[in-house]
Design a protein around this motif. Sequence first.
Motif, PDB file in Angstrom:
ATOM      1  N   VAL A  80       1.116  -1.562   0.215  1.00 46.47           N
ATOM      2  CA  VAL A  80      -0.338  -0.019   0.231  1.00 46.47           C
ATOM      3  C   VAL A  80       1.031   1.866  -0.592  1.00 46.47           C
ATOM      4  N   ILE A  81       2.101   1.515   0.591  1.00 46.03           N
ATOM      5  CA  ILE A  81       2.467   2.538   0.969  1.00 46.03           C
ATOM      6  C   ILE A  81       3.378   2.777  -0.195  1.00 46.03           C
ATOM      7  N   GLY A  82       4.447   1.433  -1.221  1.00 49.72           N
ATOM      8  CA  GLY A  82       4.466   1.756  -1.830  1.00 49.72           C
ATOM      9  C   GLY A  82       3.740   1.875  -3.589  1.00 49.72           C
ATOM     10  N   SER A  83       3.123   2.268  -3.227  1.00 49.64           N
ATOM     11  CA  SER A  83       1.786   1.878  -4.585  1.00 49.64           C
ATOM     12  C   SER A  83       1.417   3.039  -4.664  1.00 49.64           C
ATOM     13  N   LEU A  84       0.996   4.029  -2.678  1.00 48.34           N
ATOM     14  CA  LEU A  84       0.931   5.778  -3.059  1.00 48.34           C
ATOM     15  C   LEU A  84       2.427   6.271  -3.854  1.00 48.34           C
ATOM     16  N   PHE A  85       3.557   5.987  -3.042  1.00 48.47           N
ATOM     17  CA  PHE A  85       4.461   6.333  -3.112  1.00 48.47           C
ATOM     18  C   PHE A  85       4.765   6.708  -4.993  1.00 48.47           C
ATOM     19  N   LEU A  86       4.644   5.894  -5.373  1.00 46.54           N
ATOM     20  CA  LEU A  86       4.655   5.449  -7.399  1.00 46.54           C
ATOM     21  C   LEU A  86       3.744   6.249  -7.832  1.00 46.54           C
ATOM     22  N   PHE A  87       2.571   6.152  -7.070  1.00 44.27           N
ATOM     23  CA  PHE A  87       1.219   6.840  -7.795  1.00 44.27           C
ATOM     24  C   PHE A  87       1.845   9.011  -7.728  1.00 44.27           C
ATOM     25  N   ALA A  88       2.678   9.290  -6.497  1.00 48.24           N
ATOM     26  CA  ALA A  88       3.313  10.163  -5.820  1.00 48.24           C
ATOM     27  C   ALA A  88       3.644  10.832  -7.108  1.00 48.24           C
ATOM     28  N   GLY A  89       5.263   9.533  -6.816  1.00 51.54           N
ATOM     29  CA  GLY A  89       5.909   9.996  -8.343  1.00 51.54           C
ATOM     30  C   GLY A  89       5.996  10.182  -9.500  1.00 51.54           C
ATOM     31  N   THR A  90       4.793   9.528  -9.752  1.00 51.84           N
ATOM     32  CA  THR A  90       4.277   9.279 -11.550  1.00 51.84           C
ATOM     33  C   THR A  90       3.601  11.043 -12.039  1.00 51.84           C
ATOM     34  N   LEU A  91       3.367  11.558 -10.930  1.00 51.95           N
ATOM     35  CA  LEU A  91       2.545  12.210 -11.426  1.00 51.95           C
ATOM     36  C   LEU A  91       3.700  14.027 -11.115  1.00 51.95           C
ATOM     37  N   ALA A  92       4.594  13.339 -10.592  1.00 52.23           N
ATOM     38  CA  ALA A  92       5.324  14.502  -9.993  1.00 52.23           C
ATOM     39  C   ALA A  92       6.413  14.300 -11.861  1.00 52.23           C
ATOM     40  N   TRP A  93       6.082  13.030 -11.905  1.00 58.57           N
ATOM     41  CA  TRP A  93       7.367  12.501 -13.196  1.00 58.57           C
ATOM     42  C   TRP A  93       6.271  13.189 -14.356  1.00 58.57           C
ATOM     43  N   SER A  94       5.576  13.070 -14.573  1.00 53.13           N
ATOM     44  CA  SER A  94       4.872  13.354 -15.721  1.00 53.13           C
ATOM     45  C   SER A  94       4.716  15.011 -15.761  1.00 53.13           C
ATOM     46  N   SER A  95       4.676  16.086 -14.103  1.00 49.78           N
ATOM     47  CA  SER A  95       4.461  17.281 -13.721  1.00 49.78           C
ATOM     48  C   SER A  95       6.128  17.725 -14.662  1.00 49.78           C
ATOM     49  N   TRP A  96       7.001  17.380 -14.590  1.00 46.24           N
ATOM     50  CA  TRP A  96       7.835  18.215 -14.895  1.00 46.24           C
ATOM     51  C   TRP A  96       7.823  18.053 -16.511  1.00 46.24           C
ATOM     52  N   PHE A  97       7.279  16.997 -17.015  1.00 50.09           N
ATOM     53  CA  PHE A  97       7.226  17.169 -18.676  1.00 50.09           C
ATOM     54  C   PHE A  97       6.426  18.156 -18.815  1.00 50.09           C
ATOM     55  N   LEU A  98       5.439  18.124 -18.786  1.00 54.08           N
ATOM     56  CA  LEU A  98       4.622  19.582 -18.530  1.00 54.08           C
ATOM     57  C   LEU A  98       4.861  20.532 -18.616  1.00 54.08           C
ATOM     58  N   ILE A  99       5.682  20.634 -17.008  1.00 56.66           N
ATOM     59  CA  ILE A  99       6.289  22.042 -17.259  1.00 56.66           C
ATOM     60  C   ILE A  99       7.451  22.547 -18.188  1.00 56.66           C
ATOM     61  N   GLN A 100       7.837  21.905 -18.626  1.00 56.63           N
ATOM     62  CA  GLN A 100       8.739  22.327 -19.933  1.00 56.63           C
ATOM     63  C   GLN A 100       8.197  22.294 -21.135  1.00 56.63           C
ATOM     64  N   VAL A 101       7.040  22.507 -21.834  1.00 52.89           N
ATOM     65  CA  VAL A 101       6.034  23.330 -22.127  1.00 52.89           C
ATOM     66  C   VAL A 101       6.433  24.805 -22.003  1.00 52.89           C
ATOM     67  N   ARG A 102       5.913  24.773 -20.574  1.00 57.24           N
ATOM     68  CA  ARG A 102       5.542  26.224 -20.613  1.00 57.24           C
ATOM     69  C   ARG A 102       7.006  27.546 -20.393  1.00 57.24           C
ATOM     70  N   VAL A 103       7.914  26.415 -19.135  1.00 54.98           N
ATOM     71  CA  VAL A 103       9.211  26.987 -19.135  1.00 54.98           C
ATOM     72  C   VAL A 103       9.962  27.563 -20.665  1.00 54.98           C
ATOM     73  N   GLY A 104       9.781  26.058 -21.378  1.00 52.68           N
ATOM     74  CA  GLY A 104      11.046  26.716 -22.784  1.00 52.68           C
ATOM     75  C   GLY A 104       9.859  27.395 -23.892  1.00 52.68           C
ATOM     76  N   SER A 105       8.760  27.593 -23.505  1.00 52.29           N
ATOM     77  CA  SER A 105       8.508  28.998 -24.254  1.00 52.29           C
ATOM     78  C   SER A 105       8.836  30.081 -24.095  1.00 52.29           C
ATOM     79  N   ASP A 106       8.648  30.344 -22.346  1.00 56.55           N
ATOM     80  CA  ASP A 106       9.189  31.322 -22.154  1.00 56.55           C
ATOM     81  C   ASP A 106      10.647  31.493 -21.880  1.00 56.55           C
TER      82      ASP A 106
END
Length: 313
Positions: A141-167
């Motif tokens: 259970v703990i590992g799955s929660l950390f894995l889910f949170a890590g996946t969200l953080a990893w996905s947000s990094w790709f998304l942030i590059q779109v905005r940061v890369g343009s500005d």
Amino acid sequence: MNCGLSSWKPGAAMIGVNFCLAVVNILFKMVLNRGMNQLVLATYRQAISAIFLAPIACCMERRSYKKLSAFTVCALFFSGLMGQERINMKCKSGKAKILGTIICLMGAIVLILYKGKPLTNNNNASSQGGVEANHNTKSWVIGSLFLFAGTLAWSSWFLIQVRVGSDYPYQYSSTTIMSFFGAIQSAVLCFIIDKNPSIWKLKGSLEIGSIVYSGIVGSSICYVVMSWCVKQKGPVFTSTFGPFIQIFATVLDVSILHEQIYLGSILGSILVIIGLYALLWGKSKEAQVCKTAPTPDKDAQIVLPVTSSPPRT
């Protein structure tokens, strides 16, 4: 020929990046099993990345700091901005991108959550099977929660590059700033959780080599290349190659650490390859449509028909 070759450069770059990140995962697994603190490891990794990239950013992107705004700094600190990928569901390329992304996601889920039957005979791994199964059951259970949170953080990094890369289109400088903030955040969190100063002492060449490799290759070079790929192909294309880390890590586990290979690893890898092929096919078709679509010429002048009037008498 050159155009076709250049269109595959981001894909080849992402395959190389994910192989390097898989090596980082294997090295981390080895040093963490020896008792190294994970927050100390993250702090050293980000610090080495910032130190390695800072001179390169100063030499190649000297004027970048003049365009650095407070918004960009906050975005790099929190890594929480949203981006988007344009998809046209009315054409085959858009449907292929959606289908490929879903299949890749299914393959990643199979790789992570489904183990299946062992396909290799490893006496060392079999002798530790009972302890490993007990550990996985308690930490599921703990590992799955950390894995889910890590996946969200990893996905947000790709998304942030779109905005940061343009500005702020400076990959070396943005990665340097991000690594600097990452080192500070990891260090502060580590001091809060564990105040023992002895955990900061590195033991042996394996820990030193793992930190140097993960900092220079895993955080510096790989993140600069991923930022460039996001700028060239978008966040969905770049993030789709992520499951290749699990595939490469499985191969390295079997060949180097002599771990067992399971049925879930094979099935997940097959799904990832099929989904990635569908996504790349959709992206290539979309690029062809964009090239062949007629674009209006803004410099063209509208010529009105002129009729000659009869001479006045």
